[in-house]
Design an enzyme around this catalytic site. Structure first.
Site, PDB file in Angstrom:
ATOM      1  N   GLY A  94      -0.776 -26.976  -3.560  1.00 47.88           N
ATOM      2  CA  GLY A  94       0.587 -26.824  -4.308  1.00 47.88           C
ATOM      3  C   GLY A  94       0.310 -27.005  -5.872  1.00 47.88           C
ATOM      4  CG  HIS A 107      -6.246  13.345   6.567  1.00 44.04           C
ATOM      5  ND1 HIS A 107      -5.955  12.317   7.484  1.00 44.04           N
ATOM      6  CD2 HIS A 107      -7.241  14.096   7.055  1.00 44.04           C
ATOM      7  CE1 HIS A 107      -6.757  12.304   8.639  1.00 44.04           C
ATOM      8  NE2 HIS A 107      -7.574  13.551   8.275  1.00 44.04           N
TER       9      HIS A 107
END
Length: 480
Positions: A291, A469
């Site tokens: 942290g 695509h």
């Protein structure tokens, strides 16, 4: 007779007693502070920025930038192992064991790149007319900003508006014998050699990214986590996929464990890391990534700036602190510890303080902020997680669309990496309130979809977009 240098020092000492006044004074030369100071100066505000370390803050020096460079190296190591399956380097015996990474040489190149960025930051400040003061700032008992230069001379400053943008620093554990034998997350970038065996404590994005880098570059990697998954602040889909794939790739994840003590062999320098239920021996390096906390050695109490229970500066939605004329943003306020958020908040604050009338009500919007993790594979998230969406809207009012597949790139490979996309929609109009993706290219993919979600897109809007695509991203606009 006094020498020139002595005269200079006497004059300099006298000058340090002067109090210099500015329209805008920024404490902290990280991304948020630099962005805010430059924007203010662009409006003609007399602006000074004070920074005691290298310009650029955590992101440039010990965060996003050098971390991403290390990620590229690790990712390339993965790709090289795929070359034979794509018909390349057939005559070369490529294996993870035989790939040698020159840590020292690469770290030198990485650090040189960071230093170039430091210079760019300084030149950009000068270009905008921001005065840059290299020194450590703190509020004195008179409410002035007192700056100690590297040569220990001091100067005093006042300003109509003062911004605290001092950032944060890593947290180290308390009460663990031998904890000092490890390094914090900043220390990762000071490692001169690649450890053969590393233990990382933590389950957040920093620990997860470090684990991916080390493992990809051939280090035996152990990560110690208190729960069952890494990235516990992210959607469960991301937690599960990344944790499972790390284990598949050879990362040793010690679940529901914590480090109890660390011992160091005085002869070999090797560490023995004692967990709750097991021991990890012959460890070359221990990294604490548990942290971060606010960096606040600036005596905010001298000017009445209120701090929260976690030590962060308390601000309102306009970045105002409890003291009139003093503002704070970035990691020091502990809201969203992301570089782009600090930059955006810094610019909006400068717009509000010094910009044209139509900007005087600007404030940073902290909803739907995209964020990514440079894990292997990458993960990206924007909006609400599934548990958050259920809490806000009720389970009966949300609909989840998701898919898991293998990207086309891996069709030629025996070694597969997962891709999973999850779309969270709410209400009868199916407004998209969350998108969570794992897979190659997730960081780049998320940016564009972030715009759509920020604009309030619905599932129907996504469906109306013609797919590109073949790509992985087309799956997001064809979810059923």
């Amino acid at each position: 007779m006094l020498r020139c240098r002595e005269v200079y020092n006497i004059c300099k000492g006298a000058m340090s007693n002067e109090v210099k006044h500015y329209d805008y004074l920024v404490i902290g030369g990280g991304s948020g502070g630099v962005a805010s100071s430059r924007r203010a100066a662009s409006y003609g505000a007399k602006t000074v920025l004070i920074e005691g370390k290298a310009l650029g803050g955590t992101c440039v020096n010990v965060g996003c930038v050098p971390k991403k460079v290390m990620w590229y190296a690790s990712d390339l190591a993965h790709r090289l192992l795929h070359a034979r399956d794509y018909g390349l380097l057939q005559e070369v015996d490529i294996s993870k064991e035989k790939l040698h990474f020159n840590w020292k040489e690469f770290a030198g190149k990485r650090n040189a790149y960071v230093e170039r960025l430091n210079g760019i930051y300084e030149r950009n400040l000068a270009k905008e007319g921001v005065e840059y003061v290299h020194g450590w700032a703190r509020f004195n008992s008179e409410g002035q900003v007192e700056v100690t230069r590297p040569d220990q001379t001091t100067e005093k400053y006042t300003a109509d508006h003062i911004l605290i943008a001092t950032g944060g620093e890593p947290v180290l554990p308390e009460g663990i014998p031998g904890a000092e034998y490890g390094v914090d997350s900043d220390g990762f970038f000071r490692l001169e050699e690649q450890p053969k065996k590393v233990v990382i404590s933590g389950s957040g994005y920093i620990a997860t990214e470090f684990a991916g880098v080390f493992n990809g570059l051939g280090t035996e990697t152990h990560i110690v986590i208190r729960k069952d998954h890494v990235l516990t602040k992210f959607d469960p889909s991301i937690q599960e996929i990344v944790t499972e794939h790390y284990e598949k790739e050879g990362v040793n994840i010690h679940k529901k464990e914590s480090i109890q003590r660390v011992e160091k062999d005085p002869n070999t320098g090797k560490l023995t890391v004692h967990l709750s239920g097991k021991i990890i021996e012959d460890v070359d390096q221990l990294v604490w990534a548990i942290g971060r906390k606010s960096l606040l050695g600036i005596a905010p109490e001298n000017v009445g700036v209120k701090l929260g229970e976690t030590g962060h500066v308390v601000v309102d939605e306009y970045q105002n602190t409890s003291t009139k004329g003093i503002y704070a943003l970035g990691d020091v306020v502990g809201n969203m510890e992301l570089t782009p958020v600090a930059i955006a908040a810094g610019r909006k604050l400068a717009n509000r303080l010094f910009g044209p009338e139509q900007m005087r009500a600007q404030k940073q919007d902290y909803d739907n902020v995209p964020s990514v993790v440079f894990s292997h594979p990458e993960a990206g998230s924007i909006g609400l997680t599934e548990p958050q969406a259920i809490e806000r809207y009720g389970k009966e009012n949300i609909k989840i669309y998701q898919t898991k597949f293998t990207a086309m790139y891996y069709a030629m490979l025996e070694d597969k990496s997962p891709t999973k996309y999850k779309l969270i929609c709410a209400g009868p109009e199916e407004k998209v309130v969350g998108l969570h993706i794992v897979g190659d290219g997730s960081a780049e993919i998320l940016q564009g979809f972030g715009v759509a979600i920020k604009m309030g897109a619905t599932k129907a809007d996504f469906d109306s977009c013609v797919a590109i695509h073949p790509t992985s991203a087309e799956e997001i606009v064809t979810l059923k």
